[in-house]
Scaffold this motif. Structure first.
Motif, PDB file in Angstrom:
ATOM      1  N   ALA A  94       0.835  -1.210   0.000  1.00 52.31           N
ATOM      2  CA  ALA A  94       0.000   0.000   0.000  1.00 52.31           C
ATOM      3  C   ALA A  94       0.870   1.261   0.000  1.00 52.31           C
ATOM      4  O   ALA A  94       0.607   2.217  -0.739  1.00 52.31           O
ATOM      5  CB  ALA A  94      -0.934  -0.006   1.208  1.00 52.31           C
ATOM      6  N   LEU A  95       1.929   1.255   0.812  1.00 52.38           N
ATOM      7  CA  LEU A  95       2.796   2.437   0.861  1.00 52.38           C
ATOM      8  C   LEU A  95       3.589   2.579  -0.440  1.00 52.38           C
ATOM      9  O   LEU A  95       3.745   3.692  -0.955  1.00 52.38           O
ATOM     10  CB  LEU A  95       3.747   2.379   2.065  1.00 52.38           C
ATOM     11  N   ASN A  96       4.043   1.456  -0.979  1.00 48.68           N
ATOM     12  CA  ASN A  96       4.769   1.525  -2.261  1.00 48.68           C
ATOM     13  C   ASN A  96       3.868   2.096  -3.347  1.00 48.68           C
ATOM     14  O   ASN A  96       4.298   2.930  -4.153  1.00 48.68           O
ATOM     15  CB  ASN A  96       5.265   0.132  -2.684  1.00 48.68           C
ATOM     16  N   GLU A  97       2.605   1.636  -3.347  1.00 49.11           N
ATOM     17  CA  GLU A  97       1.690   2.105  -4.387  1.00 49.11           C
ATOM     18  C   GLU A  97       1.379   3.596  -4.210  1.00 49.11           C
ATOM     19  O   GLU A  97       1.246   4.339  -5.180  1.00 49.11           O
ATOM     20  CB  GLU A  97       0.404   1.282  -4.357  1.00 49.11           C
ATOM     21  N   TYR A  98       1.307   4.040  -2.941  1.00 47.49           N
ATOM     22  CA  TYR A  98       1.052   5.463  -2.676  1.00 47.49           C
ATOM     23  C   TYR A  98       2.199   6.315  -3.245  1.00 47.49           C
ATOM     24  O   TYR A  98       1.963   7.328  -3.912  1.00 47.49           O
ATOM     25  CB  TYR A  98       0.904   5.714  -1.168  1.00 47.49           C
ATOM     26  N   ILE A  99       3.426   5.890  -3.000  1.00 48.70           N
ATOM     27  CA  ILE A  99       4.602   6.644  -3.477  1.00 48.70           C
ATOM     28  C   ILE A  99       4.579   6.733  -5.004  1.00 48.70           C
ATOM     29  O   ILE A  99       4.725   7.810  -5.588  1.00 48.70           O
ATOM     30  CB  ILE A  99       5.925   5.963  -3.014  1.00 48.70           C
ATOM     31  N   THR A 100       4.353   5.579  -5.634  1.00 45.93           N
ATOM     32  CA  THR A 100       4.349   5.529  -7.099  1.00 45.93           C
ATOM     33  C   THR A 100       3.165   6.309  -7.659  1.00 45.93           C
ATOM     34  O   THR A 100       3.329   7.136  -8.562  1.00 45.93           O
ATOM     35  CB  THR A 100       4.254   4.054  -7.566  1.00 45.93           C
ATOM     36  N   GLY A 101       1.980   6.064  -7.100  1.00 46.07           N
ATOM     37  CA  GLY A 101       0.754   6.708  -7.592  1.00 46.07           C
ATOM     38  C   GLY A 101       0.810   8.223  -7.483  1.00 46.07           C
ATOM     39  O   GLY A 101       0.225   8.933  -8.294  1.00 46.07           O
ATOM     40  N   ASN A 102       1.495   8.730  -6.467  1.00 44.11           N
ATOM     41  CA  ASN A 102       1.584  10.181  -6.276  1.00 44.11           C
ATOM     42  C   ASN A 102       2.896  10.739  -6.823  1.00 44.11           C
ATOM     43  O   ASN A 102       3.231  11.896  -6.565  1.00 44.11           O
ATOM     44  CB  ASN A 102       1.412  10.529  -4.798  1.00 44.11           C
ATOM     45  N   ASN A 103       3.593   9.885  -7.536  1.00 43.13           N
ATOM     46  CA  ASN A 103       4.809  10.259  -8.240  1.00 43.13           C
ATOM     47  C   ASN A 103       5.843  10.982  -7.371  1.00 43.13           C
ATOM     48  O   ASN A 103       6.397  12.010  -7.771  1.00 43.13           O
ATOM     49  CB  ASN A 103       4.447  11.113  -9.471  1.00 43.13           C
ATOM     50  N   TYR A 104       6.085  10.443  -6.209  1.00 39.20           N
ATOM     51  CA  TYR A 104       7.140  10.990  -5.336  1.00 39.20           C
ATOM     52  C   TYR A 104       8.503  10.499  -5.825  1.00 39.20           C
ATOM     53  O   TYR A 104       8.653   9.309  -6.098  1.00 39.20           O
ATOM     54  CB  TYR A 104       6.924  10.530  -3.889  1.00 39.20           C
ATOM     55  N   GLN A 105       9.449  11.392  -5.903  1.00 35.92           N
ATOM     56  CA  GLN A 105      10.817  10.999  -6.263  1.00 35.92           C
ATOM     57  C   GLN A 105      11.605  10.576  -5.025  1.00 35.92           C
ATOM     58  O   GLN A 105      12.631   9.923  -5.136  1.00 35.92           O
ATOM     59  CB  GLN A 105      11.546  12.166  -6.961  1.00 35.92           C
ATOM     60  N   ASN A 106      11.112  11.009  -3.848  1.00 33.82           N
ATOM     61  CA  ASN A 106      11.843  10.781  -2.605  1.00 33.82           C
ATOM     62  C   ASN A 106      11.016  10.022  -1.582  1.00 33.82           C
ATOM     63  O   ASN A 106       9.882  10.399  -1.295  1.00 33.82           O
ATOM     64  CB  ASN A 106      12.212  12.128  -1.965  1.00 33.82           C
ATOM     65  N   ASN A 107      11.631   9.000  -1.013  1.00 33.42           N
ATOM     66  CA  ASN A 107      10.971   8.244   0.058  1.00 33.42           C
ATOM     67  C   ASN A 107      11.870   8.231   1.293  1.00 33.42           C
ATOM     68  O   ASN A 107      13.044   7.878   1.202  1.00 33.42           O
ATOM     69  CB  ASN A 107      10.698   6.812  -0.432  1.00 33.42           C
ATOM     70  N   PHE A 108      11.283   8.644   2.401  1.00 26.22           N
ATOM     71  CA  PHE A 108      11.997   8.629   3.685  1.00 26.22           C
ATOM     72  C   PHE A 108      11.281   7.608   4.565  1.00 26.22           C
ATOM     73  O   PHE A 108      10.153   7.840   4.994  1.00 26.22           O
ATOM     74  CB  PHE A 108      11.930  10.044   4.295  1.00 26.22           C
ATOM     75  N   ASP A 109      11.912   6.459   4.786  1.00 30.63           N
ATOM     76  CA  ASP A 109      11.255   5.348   5.482  1.00 30.63           C
ATOM     77  C   ASP A 109      11.737   5.287   6.929  1.00 30.63           C
ATOM     78  O   ASP A 109      12.892   4.940   7.188  1.00 30.63           O
ATOM     79  CB  ASP A 109      11.567   4.042   4.735  1.00 30.63           C
ATOM     80  N   ILE A 110      10.836   5.640   7.856  1.00 30.26           N
ATOM     81  CA  ILE A 110      11.204   5.697   9.276  1.00 30.26           C
ATOM     82  C   ILE A 110      11.094   4.295   9.886  1.00 30.26           C
ATOM     83  O   ILE A 110      10.096   3.611   9.681  1.00 30.26           O
ATOM     84  CB  ILE A 110      10.281   6.681  10.039  1.00 30.26           C
ATOM     85  N   ALA A 111      12.115   3.905  10.665  1.00 31.30           N
ATOM     86  CA  ALA A 111      12.150   2.559  11.272  1.00 31.30           C
ATOM     87  C   ALA A 111      12.055   1.503  10.173  1.00 31.30           C
ATOM     88  O   ALA A 111      11.228   0.593  10.220  1.00 31.30           O
ATOM     89  CB  ALA A 111      11.040   2.387  12.308  1.00 31.30           C
ATOM     90  N   CYS A 112      12.933   1.632   9.185  1.00 26.32           N
ATOM     91  CA  CYS A 112      12.869   0.803   7.966  1.00 26.32           C
ATOM     92  C   CYS A 112      13.174  -0.662   8.213  1.00 26.32           C
ATOM     93  O   CYS A 112      12.734  -1.518   7.447  1.00 26.32           O
ATOM     94  CB  CYS A 112      13.849   1.351   6.933  1.00 26.32           C
ATOM     95  N   GLY A 113      13.924  -0.971   9.279  1.00 24.86           N
ATOM     96  CA  GLY A 113      14.291  -2.365   9.538  1.00 24.86           C
ATOM     97  C   GLY A 113      14.945  -2.978   8.318  1.00 24.86           C
ATOM     98  O   GLY A 113      15.834  -2.398   7.702  1.00 24.86           O
ATOM     99  N   PHE A 114      14.457  -4.178   7.924  1.00 24.39           N
ATOM    100  CA  PHE A 114      15.027  -4.872   6.761  1.00 24.39           C
ATOM    101  C   PHE A 114      14.021  -4.916   5.615  1.00 24.39           C
ATOM    102  O   PHE A 114      14.100  -5.780   4.738  1.00 24.39           O
ATOM    103  CB  PHE A 114      15.451  -6.289   7.148  1.00 24.39           C
ATOM    104  N   ALA A 115      13.057  -3.990   5.643  1.00 26.32           N
ATOM    105  CA  ALA A 115      12.068  -3.975   4.562  1.00 26.32           C
ATOM    106  C   ALA A 115      12.786  -3.662   3.253  1.00 26.32           C
ATOM    107  O   ALA A 115      13.614  -2.750   3.206  1.00 26.32           O
ATOM    108  CB  ALA A 115      10.993  -2.934   4.842  1.00 26.32           C
ATOM    109  N   PRO A 116      12.471  -4.393   2.181  1.00 27.69           N
ATOM    110  CA  PRO A 116      13.204  -4.175   0.923  1.00 27.69           C
ATOM    111  C   PRO A 116      12.644  -3.030   0.084  1.00 27.69           C
ATOM    112  O   PRO A 116      12.817  -2.998  -1.126  1.00 27.69           O
ATOM    113  CB  PRO A 116      13.026  -5.521   0.212  1.00 27.69           C
ATOM    114  N   ARG A 117      11.990  -2.070   0.732  1.00 23.88           N
ATOM    115  CA  ARG A 117      11.431  -0.922  -0.004  1.00 23.88           C
ATOM    116  C   ARG A 117      12.533  -0.161  -0.735  1.00 23.88           C
ATOM    117  O   ARG A 117      12.310   0.387  -1.808  1.00 23.88           O
ATOM    118  CB  ARG A 117      10.690  -0.005   0.989  1.00 23.88           C
ATOM    119  N   SER A 118      13.741  -0.135  -0.125  1.00 20.71           N
ATOM    120  CA  SER A 118      14.863   0.586  -0.754  1.00 20.71           C
ATOM    121  C   SER A 118      15.106   0.072  -2.166  1.00 20.71           C
ATOM    122  O   SER A 118      15.234   0.869  -3.097  1.00 20.71           O
ATOM    123  CB  SER A 118      16.127   0.399   0.087  1.00 20.71           C
ATOM    124  N   ILE A 119      15.151  -1.258  -2.331  1.00 20.60           N
ATOM    125  CA  ILE A 119      15.459  -1.759  -3.677  1.00 20.60           C
ATOM    126  C   ILE A 119      14.275  -1.566  -4.615  1.00 20.60           C
ATOM    127  O   ILE A 119      14.448  -1.266  -5.781  1.00 20.60           O
ATOM    128  CB  ILE A 119      16.031  -3.207  -3.711  1.00 20.60           C
TER     129      ILE A 119
END
Ligand code: SAM
Length: 320
Positions: A94-119
């Protein structure tokens, strides 16, 4: 040696011993993993089991055995697995789709742990900054090079920052140029009210300076897990499985969810607004997405899943 001299040396020795203990204690506190950070392995494990490809890549790079350790700590695994896979994948997607859908160039992921959102973000040509405690950041930064080519690595930064530390959070956010989509998966339920307020204050300052939005499903986590359980099971089993699942996380992280959660959405909205922020609750997904963990679902479960995708579990938080 006189009595006085002996006392002097013993006194000095005691002070030295105390100092050594203090230093060692600090080193230990800095370097050892906090109980809450182990939940990041569990999240990655569920995401991988759900079938999210980049989670498998991250998991292999971290060491399959290490991530799979989570499995041994999960009682009633077979019952809990389909619900947790679904919930963790849905909140991530859901968060990935929000970033893409709203065409954000920048993502700041708080408490990212080992989530592979970076890749996922770097592969879409977006910039990613992830923050967490030192132990998680050290581990996660060391594996990125195994998963993405050098060109994409340049889009990814991992920075140590306690989410309650406004200055540290701002320093991390300043790595990004332009408006920022701040994301958070699975942090608020591990914090006290005071810490939650501090995190919201840091976010407010970042949004004031950079613009953008903060999105999370954390304020709906209880309802979200219950609703995920109801996709997989009937109502009676769903309640029990929700409770067992919550207990597993509370035990791993030494947390008390009843204290951390707000009694209802209105109370959470008031709390967020009191920090000078505006809240809009929106559907989890704005456009059709396929969910890997639904592969094994029957028709009824699939139809319930379509209902879940439209639930207002995403909180879009801004300053204007
Ligand atoms: C449930 S895990 C979620 C990790 C990741 N967001 C995911 O979805 O896979 C919770 C994470 O919060 C981090 N965390 C807890 N308290 C924190 C704080 N005060 N500042 C930064 N990170 C924190 C833990 O280290 C852990 O990585």
């Amino acid at each position: 040696m006189s009595h006085e001299t002996k006392r002097y040396f013993i006194g000095r020795l005691l002070i030295f011993a105390l100092l050594l203990c203090a230093v060692c204690g600090n080193v230990y506190a800095e370097d050892s993993m906090r109980p809450v950070s182990y939940t990041a392995y569990t999240s990655l494990y569920w995401l991988r089991e759900a079938g999210v490809p980049e989670a498998a890549e991250f998991s292999n790079a971290i060491g399959d055995n290490k991530v799979s350790l989570a499995k041994n700590a999960i009682p009633n695994y077979d019952e809990l697995a389909p619900v947790n896979k679904l919930y963790i994948e849905m909140r991530y997607a859901a968060l990935n789709e929000y970033i893409t859908g709203n065409n954000y160039q920048n993502n700041f992921d708080i408490a990212c742990g080992f989530a592979p959102r970076s890749i996922a973000m770097a592969r879409q040509g977006r910039n990613f900054v992830g923050t967490d405690f030192k132990q998680s950041i050290t581990e996660v930064s060391s594996i990125v090079s195994e998963c993405v080519p050098v060109k994409q690595q340049k889009r990814i930064s991992y920075i140590v920052a306690d989410a309650t530390d406004g200055a540290g959070m701002m320093r991390a956010a300043d790595k990004l140029d332009g408006r920022i989509c701040i994301t958070m998966d699975g942090l608020m339920m591990y914090l006290s009210r005071q810490e939650q307020a501090a995190v919201l204050q840091s976010i407010r300052e970042i949004l004031k300076k950079h613009g953008g939005a903060y999105v999370t499903s954390d304020f709906s986590a209880r309802e979200f897990v219950k609703a995920s359980a109801m996709v997989v099971y009937d109502d009676t089993d769903a309640q029990r499985i929700y409770r067992n699942s919550a207990e597993m996380y509370e035990k791993t992280a030494s947390a008390d969810f009843d204290k951390a959660f707000f009694s209802n959405a209105e109370e959470a909205v008031q709390f967020i607004e009191a920090q000078g922020l505006k809240v809009k609750r929106i559907p989890l997904f704005q456009s059709p997405v396929s969910i890997y963990s639904a592969k094994a679902f029957d028709l009824e479960q699939y139809q319930k899943l379509n209902g879940l995708k439209n639930e207002l579990f995403l909180w879009e938080i801004t300053i204007d």
